[in-house]
Design a protein around this motif. Structure first.
Motif, PDB file in Angstrom:
ATOM      1  N   TRP A   1       0.843  -1.204   0.000  1.00  0.00           N
ATOM      2  CA  TRP A   1       0.000   0.000   0.000  1.00  0.00           C
ATOM      3  C   TRP A   1       0.875   1.250   0.000  1.00  0.00           C
ATOM      4  CZ3 TRP A   1      -4.326   1.497  -1.600  1.00  0.00           C
ATOM      5  CH2 TRP A   1      -4.924   2.657  -1.115  1.00  0.00           C
ATOM      6  N   GLN A   2       1.956   1.196   0.792  1.00  0.00           N
ATOM      7  CA  GLN A   2       2.883   2.329   0.816  1.00  0.00           C
ATOM      8  C   GLN A   2       3.502   2.565  -0.557  1.00  0.00           C
ATOM      9  OE1 GLN A   2       5.874   1.741   3.705  1.00  0.00           O
ATOM     10  NE2 GLN A   2       4.631   2.431   5.428  1.00  0.00           N
ATOM     11  N   ILE A   3       3.900   1.471  -1.224  1.00  0.00           N
ATOM     12  CA  ILE A   3       4.553   1.612  -2.527  1.00  0.00           C
ATOM     13  C   ILE A   3       3.585   2.188  -3.544  1.00  0.00           C
ATOM     14  CG2 ILE A   3       5.381   0.252  -4.486  1.00  0.00           C
ATOM     15  CD1 ILE A   3       6.922  -1.380  -2.508  1.00  0.00           C
ATOM     16  N   ILE A   4       2.316   1.704  -3.501  1.00  0.00           N
ATOM     17  CA  ILE A   4       1.330   2.218  -4.454  1.00  0.00           C
ATOM     18  C   ILE A   4       1.122   3.713  -4.228  1.00  0.00           C
ATOM     19  CG2 ILE A   4      -1.103   2.078  -5.119  1.00  0.00           C
ATOM     20  CD1 ILE A   4      -0.894  -0.922  -4.545  1.00  0.00           C
ATOM     21  N   ASN A   5       1.209   4.129  -2.951  1.00  0.00           N
ATOM     22  CA  ASN A   5       1.064   5.553  -2.665  1.00  0.00           C
ATOM     23  C   ASN A   5       2.326   6.349  -2.939  1.00  0.00           C
ATOM     24  OD1 ASN A   5      -1.610   5.673  -1.896  1.00  0.00           O
ATOM     25  ND2 ASN A   5      -1.117   4.812   0.102  1.00  0.00           N
ATOM     26  N   GLY A   6       3.355   5.682  -3.445  1.00  0.00           N
ATOM     27  CA  GLY A   6       4.569   6.408  -3.791  1.00  0.00           C
ATOM     28  C   GLY A   6       5.468   6.673  -2.596  1.00  0.00           C
ATOM     29  N   ASN A   7       5.268   5.951  -1.484  1.00  0.00           N
ATOM     30  CA  ASN A   7       6.125   6.157  -0.318  1.00  0.00           C
ATOM     31  C   ASN A   7       7.113   4.997  -0.231  1.00  0.00           C
ATOM     32  OD1 ASN A   7       7.260   6.563   2.118  1.00  0.00           O
ATOM     33  ND2 ASN A   7       5.432   6.098   3.317  1.00  0.00           N
ATOM     34  N   PHE A   8       8.350   5.241  -0.695  1.00  0.00           N
ATOM     35  CA  PHE A   8       9.336   4.166  -0.724  1.00  0.00           C
ATOM     36  C   PHE A   8      10.195   4.187   0.529  1.00  0.00           C
ATOM     37  CE2 PHE A   8       9.850   2.604  -5.293  1.00  0.00           C
ATOM     38  CZ  PHE A   8       8.522   2.841  -5.574  1.00  0.00           C
ATOM     39  N   GLY A   9       9.822   4.972   1.511  1.00  0.00           N
ATOM     40  CA  GLY A   9      10.648   5.060   2.712  1.00  0.00           C
ATOM     41  C   GLY A   9      11.573   6.255   2.634  1.00  0.00           C
ATOM     42  N   TYR A  10      12.286   6.503   3.729  1.00  0.00           N
ATOM     43  CA  TYR A  10      13.143   7.675   3.798  1.00  0.00           C
ATOM     44  C   TYR A  10      14.577   7.254   4.032  1.00  0.00           C
ATOM     45  CZ  TYR A  10       8.857  10.239   3.936  1.00  0.00           C
ATOM     46  OH  TYR A  10       7.637  10.752   3.596  1.00  0.00           O
ATOM     47  N   SER A  11      15.497   7.984   3.440  1.00  0.00           N
ATOM     48  CA  SER A  11      16.910   7.686   3.611  1.00  0.00           C
ATOM     49  C   SER A  11      17.292   7.890   5.071  1.00  0.00           C
ATOM     50  CB  SER A  11      17.726   8.609   2.711  1.00  0.00           C
ATOM     51  OG  SER A  11      19.022   8.702   3.182  1.00  0.00           O
ATOM     52  N   SER A  12      18.083   6.979   5.628  1.00  0.00           N
ATOM     53  CA  SER A  12      18.453   7.131   7.037  1.00  0.00           C
ATOM     54  C   SER A  12      19.609   8.097   7.198  1.00  0.00           C
ATOM     55  CB  SER A  12      18.820   5.775   7.631  1.00  0.00           C
ATOM     56  OG  SER A  12      19.896   5.229   6.931  1.00  0.00           O
ATOM     57  N   ILE A  13      20.125   8.655   6.092  1.00  0.00           N
ATOM     58  CA  ILE A  13      21.225   9.619   6.215  1.00  0.00           C
ATOM     59  C   ILE A  13      20.693  11.042   6.199  1.00  0.00           C
ATOM     60  CG2 ILE A  13      23.284  10.518   5.107  1.00  0.00           C
ATOM     61  CD1 ILE A  13      23.804   7.715   4.104  1.00  0.00           C
TER      62      ILE A  13
ATOM     63  N   GLY B   1      12.895  11.685   0.889  1.00  0.00           N
ATOM     64  CA  GLY B   1      12.121  10.604   0.298  1.00  0.00           C
ATOM     65  C   GLY B   1      12.955   9.867  -0.733  1.00  0.00           C
ATOM     66  N   LEU B   2      12.953   8.505  -0.634  1.00  0.00           N
ATOM     67  CA  LEU B   2      13.834   7.739  -1.519  1.00  0.00           C
ATOM     68  C   LEU B   2      13.361   7.772  -2.964  1.00  0.00           C
ATOM     69  CD1 LEU B   2      14.638   4.652   0.680  1.00  0.00           C
ATOM     70  CD2 LEU B   2      16.187   6.402  -0.072  1.00  0.00           C
ATOM     71  N   LEU B   3      12.021   7.781  -3.160  1.00  0.00           N
ATOM     72  CA  LEU B   3      11.510   7.702  -4.535  1.00  0.00           C
ATOM     73  C   LEU B   3      11.947   8.912  -5.335  1.00  0.00           C
ATOM     74  CD1 LEU B   3       9.730   6.332  -6.629  1.00  0.00           C
ATOM     75  CD2 LEU B   3       7.841   7.667  -5.787  1.00  0.00           C
ATOM     76  N   LYS B   4      11.780  10.109  -4.739  1.00  0.00           N
ATOM     77  CA  LYS B   4      12.059  11.332  -5.481  1.00  0.00           C
ATOM     78  C   LYS B   4      13.545  11.416  -5.836  1.00  0.00           C
ATOM     79  CE  LYS B   4      11.168  16.171  -5.262  1.00  0.00           C
ATOM     80  NZ  LYS B   4      11.792  17.091  -4.347  1.00  0.00           N
ATOM     81  N   ARG B   5      14.380  11.150  -4.830  1.00  0.00           N
ATOM     82  CA  ARG B   5      15.819  11.229  -5.073  1.00  0.00           C
ATOM     83  C   ARG B   5      16.270  10.162  -6.059  1.00  0.00           C
ATOM     84  NH1 ARG B   5      19.259  14.303  -2.566  1.00  0.00           N
ATOM     85  NH2 ARG B   5      20.990  12.862  -2.360  1.00  0.00           N
ATOM     86  N   GLY B   6      15.735   8.951  -5.894  1.00  0.00           N
ATOM     87  CA  GLY B   6      16.106   7.856  -6.791  1.00  0.00           C
ATOM     88  C   GLY B   6      15.751   8.179  -8.228  1.00  0.00           C
ATOM     89  N   LEU B   7      14.557   8.778  -8.425  1.00  0.00           N
ATOM     90  CA  LEU B   7      14.136   9.081  -9.793  1.00  0.00           C
ATOM     91  C   LEU B   7      15.050  10.125 -10.426  1.00  0.00           C
ATOM     92  CD1 LEU B   7      10.258   9.066  -9.700  1.00  0.00           C
ATOM     93  CD2 LEU B   7      11.779   7.478 -10.836  1.00  0.00           C
ATOM     94  N   VAL B   8      15.466  11.134  -9.649  1.00  0.00           N
ATOM     95  CA  VAL B   8      16.367  12.154 -10.199  1.00  0.00           C
ATOM     96  C   VAL B   8      17.689  11.517 -10.612  1.00  0.00           C
ATOM     97  CG1 VAL B   8      17.702  14.203  -9.642  1.00  0.00           C
ATOM     98  CG2 VAL B   8      15.328  14.058  -8.947  1.00  0.00           C
TER      99      VAL B   8
END
Lengths: 325, 296
Positions: free
Chosen positions: A53-65, A69-76
């Motif tokens: 459900w989180q993934i479908i909502n676009g929430n891939f978790g947050y970087s611990s550093i 948001g991991l999705l936004k940074r990963g896509l860039v």
């Protein structure tokens, strides 16, 4: 057409579900073995559905550093990788397709052996080593071609699309075309290094497909009709020899991406390979499932898209449209 | 029966022997074969004839160039690194890890992949379709990424690196062998065998296996090439062989900061990888041509 699309999308959904299960498994293994967050006490199936459900909502978790948001940074980062792959693909197609066609036309001649030797050499050179060697080159020839980073640090480019070639063009009133030229200069060497492997691959595929076409019966018929060799090659053979290369190359997409990730690490480009590498080295393990989902998601969507395009442009493949009629 | 036909008997060669006799006529491929045998034996036997131990440090002779360059020393034919270790001995040890690892991976992946691919092609229904979807998913993960994932979970070491590369190359091999066998299944002599009532194993052993020699050589060649490149890449990134093990990729990574001071240290391991792959490719290409000519 509609039923074909539904059939393909159905396959896509099943594959994507399997991939989310794999991502979930990685996520749990990493979380448990490195104890980055407090553990969830529910059973795994309930955990999986909340993860999905989180993934479908676009929430891939947050970087611990840096808590981004991991999705936004990963896509860039992934956009930069794609840019590298695309430039390399463009360059190597320009080089390799004519070479492959020549090798296929003059099969088992000196020209063919020469071209195939180039292809074997391109396949045998390890990409990262060529990268390291290429870093030595500009130090000899002056600093025309920079060897590290995506862009000189003097330019401050806002992220709009993530593709720096486009983003630098959007800020022309501020920097003129200098930012764009700087980006191109940064891309040339990595793209050249990556295209070593691609050229080898495309030459082999084109040569094989051209040989197969030149042996087929309709080419014999065209010869019997008395057409000249040039006319046969340009009007009959090329049209049938080039489309089969695309699905073959699509199968190599994951190999190309993994080579691109290596090239990024060597040339210090801010792509997804370097992002994963740096994050893993500094203990941010949650990037793994996120990065995997981004890369595999792209590969899946891209393969479905190529299949649809192939059905549209190649009559041979159009048969799968009418399978159930 | 007193007829002596010992001098003019007709010998019908077995297909494999015929292919071998064609292969022997291709001089470049035969040279490549001998070079391959020499490479494998030297990398196995190298601890007994290495000029120096790969780990012995020598403060007297650091960063020597190869002996033909100015300032070289004949005791260290390919020079030394920043701790005075002999480059040639380190190359031999690196070759041992890289080539040995690649051969192991090729052997195990080929065996497992052939069994699973044949199983998927020869059976119908749920098993095949589940495998198909699983493979689709696994094929979408780039092999470097899956190696990274497995190494993150198991921890970096040489053995884990080999397991990770093997597992990441397995789906590609299964898919390739599946396609090859699937194409073979539609041929008429296979249908004839099936009508004879042949079991699946017999069908595979006598109907399919002798006829898929040529594509199998191509797939195996590719598998070997990819596994050498990936072992070297992971070693280069620091996820493969850990110190004090020396592997060709990690040799390059260790001398990266010396690249302007002594470019030899980076050049030789890369050339070694290049030569191994080229030799194996030429051998496989010669073998493939011999098989094609033998079948025609």
């Amino acid at each position: 057409m509609l039923s074909f699309l539904i059939r393909r999308l159905n396959l896509l959904l099943i594959t994507a579900l399997i991939l989310t299960i794999i991502a979930f498994m990685i996520d749990r293994t990493v979380t448990i073995s490195h104890a980055t967050t407090t553990l969830d006490q529910r059973n795994y199936i309930a955990q999986y559905f909340s993860y999905l459900w989180q993934i479908i909502n676009g929430n891939f978790g947050y970087s611990s550093i840096d808590q981004q948001g991991l999705l936004k940074r990963g896509l860039v980062f992934f956009a930069s990788t794609l840019e590298l792959c695309f430039v390399a693909l463009l360059f190597s197609s320009l080089m390799a397709i004519p070479l492959g066609l020549l090798a296929g036309l003059f099969r088992n001649t000196k020209l063919d052996y020469m071209i195939m030797t180039i292809a074997i050499i391109g396949l045998a050179l390890p990409v990262f080593w060529v990268g390291v060697m290429a870093i030595l080159l500009p130090s000899i020839g002056g600093d025309i071609l920079p060897v590290d980073g995506n862009l000189s640090l003097v330019y401050d480019i806002p992220v709009v699309t993530g593709f720096l070639l486009i983003d630098t063009l959007l800020v022309t009133e501020q920097y003129g075309f200098f930012a764009f030229i700087d980006r191109v200069a940064h891309l040339i060497l990595p793209a050249l290094v990556l295209s070593f492997f691609l050229i080898a691959e495309i030459v082999r595929l084109t040569r094989h497909s051209m040989t197969m076409v030149m042996r087929s019966n309709y080419i014999q018929t065209a010869y019997a009709k008395g057409f000249s060799r040039t006319k046969i090659v340009f009007t009959h053979a090329l049209k049938n020899a080039l489309p089969p290369i695309i699905p073959q190359l699509r199968l190599q997409l994951s190999t190309i991406l993994s080579f691109a990730m290596t090239v990024e690490i060597v040339f210090n480009l801010n792509g997804i390979g370097k992002w994963l590498f740096i994050s893993l080295k500094s203990g941010d393990y949650l990037v793994l499932p996120a990065g995997m989902l981004i890369i595999t998601g792209f590969i899946l969507i891209f393969s479905i898209a190529t299949e649809i395009v192939m059905v549209l442009i190649s009559p041979l493949r159009r048969g799968s449209l009418y399978v159930d009629k | 029966m007193l007829i002596n036909n010992g001098f003019n008997e007709d010998k019908i060669q077995s297909p494999l022997r015929y292919i071998w006799s064609i292969f022997k006529g291709k001089s470049i491929a035969v040279v490549a074969m001998w070079l391959m045998i020499i490479l494998i034996t030297t990398s196995i036997l190298s601890p007994w004839f290495m000029p120096h131990s790969p780990l012995t440090q020598d403060p007297e002779s650091m960063l020597l160039p190869p002996y033909w360059a100015k300032g070289g020393n004949i005791n260290h034919i390919l020079g030394t690194d920043d701790l005075g270790r002999d480059t040639l001995s380190r190359l031999f040890q690196g070759l041992q890890f890289t080539l040995g690892g690649a051969l192991t991976i090729t052997f195990f992946v080929a065996f497992l992949g052939m069994v699973i691919g044949a199983g998927a092609a020869l059976t119908k229904g749920v098993k095949a379709s589940v495998l198909h979807h699983l493979l689709d998913a696994l094929l979408a993960i780039p092999s470097l990424l899956s190696a990274l994932i497995l190494i993150t979970i198991f921890g970096p070491s040489y053995t884990n690196c080999l397991i990770a590369i093997g597992l990441s190359l397995l789906p590609q091999f299964i898919r390739a062998s599946y396609i090859v066998i699937e194409q073979e299944l539609s041929k008429q002599y296979i249908v004839a065998l099936q009508l004879d009532g042949a079991t699946k194993t017999r069908l595979f052993r006598y109907g399919i296996l002798p006829n898929i020699l040529e594509p199998t050589i191509t797939i195996l060649n590719r598998l070997f090439t990819m596994s050498i490149i990936e072992i070297a890449t992971l070693g280069f990134l620091g996820f493969g062989a850990q110190l004090p093990q020396t592997e060709l990729g990690s040799l390059i990574a260790n001398s990266m900061e010396l690249i302007y001071l002594s470019p030899w240290l980076v050049t030789f391991p890369g050339l070694a990888i290049f030569l191994v792959i080229v030799i194996v490719n030429i051998f496989a290409e010669g073998l493939r041509h011999a098989v094609i000519e033998g079948e025609e």
